[in-house]
Design an enzyme around this catalytic site. Structure first.
Site, PDB file in Angstrom:
ATOM      1  CD  GLU A   1      -1.532   0.335   3.628  1.00 35.74           C
ATOM      2  OE1 GLU A   1      -1.140   1.272   4.588  1.00 35.74           O
ATOM      3  OE2 GLU A   1      -2.035  -0.612   3.604  1.00 35.74           O
TER       4      GLU A   1
ATOM      5  CG  HIS B   1       6.711   1.858  -1.787  1.00 39.15           C
ATOM      6  ND1 HIS B   1       7.018   0.985  -0.777  1.00 39.15           N
ATOM      7  CD2 HIS B   1       7.436   2.987  -1.651  1.00 39.15           C
ATOM      8  CE1 HIS B   1       7.785   1.692   0.172  1.00 39.15           C
ATOM      9  NE2 HIS B   1       8.013   2.793  -0.140  1.00 39.15           N
TER      10      HIS B   1
END
Length: 152
Positions: free
Chosen positions: A34, A36
């Site tokens: 969540e 990158h």
């Protein structure tokens, strides 16, 4: 995001007197970081010891709950926590399992392909009940997980 993981699990819970460790290992998982928006993937080992008057879980439901949580944008630390919490909730509070353990090892492409650009695996673990409190139960679980952890 709208499914209920407890409903998934409840479709395969059975009353059975069984007091030994149930182990599922070397199952693959795929998710998205969540932070990158890059994939991470790996394997996990799951175990639980049912309460003598408790319930057992259909083994395919473990994979379904992992897939349910892994399908969301995720971090590995929360992933292991959510899976164990949902399984513990579904197995009940009247006669909860004596222990639940999950260790997950994953390669995060956000680290391998960008940033430091170094390969390597991350492990996250959640131990509850006897797997946390009893050294022999924890050792039995970790010995079963050795292949996953590249320690065999």
């Amino acid at each position: 995001y709208t499914q209920d993981p407890i409903e998934i699990i409840n479709s395969a819970i059975f009353k059975e007197e069984y007091q030994q460790m149930v182990l599922v290992k070397d199952i693959e998982l795929f998710s998205m970081c969540e932070h990158h928006m890059m994939p991470f993937f790996g394997k996990y080992v799951f175990a639980y010891i049912p309460h003598p008057q408790g319930k057992i879980l259909g083994l395919s439901k473990i994979g379904r709950v992992v897939d349910y949580h892994a399908a969301k944008l995720q971090v590995q630390e929360r992933l292991v926590t959510d899976i164990v919490d949902d399984i513990a909730t579904a197995l009940g509070t009247e006669h909860p399992p004596l222990g639940i353990a999950l260790i997950m090892q994953g390669e995060h492409l956000c680290k391998t392909m960008r940033g430091v650009k170094k390969p390597g695996l991350m492990s996250a673990c959640r131990l509850e009940g006897v797997f946390r409190a009893d050294n022999s139960a924890r050792a039995e679980f970790l010995a079963a997980a050795d292949k996953l952890l590249n320690r065999d």
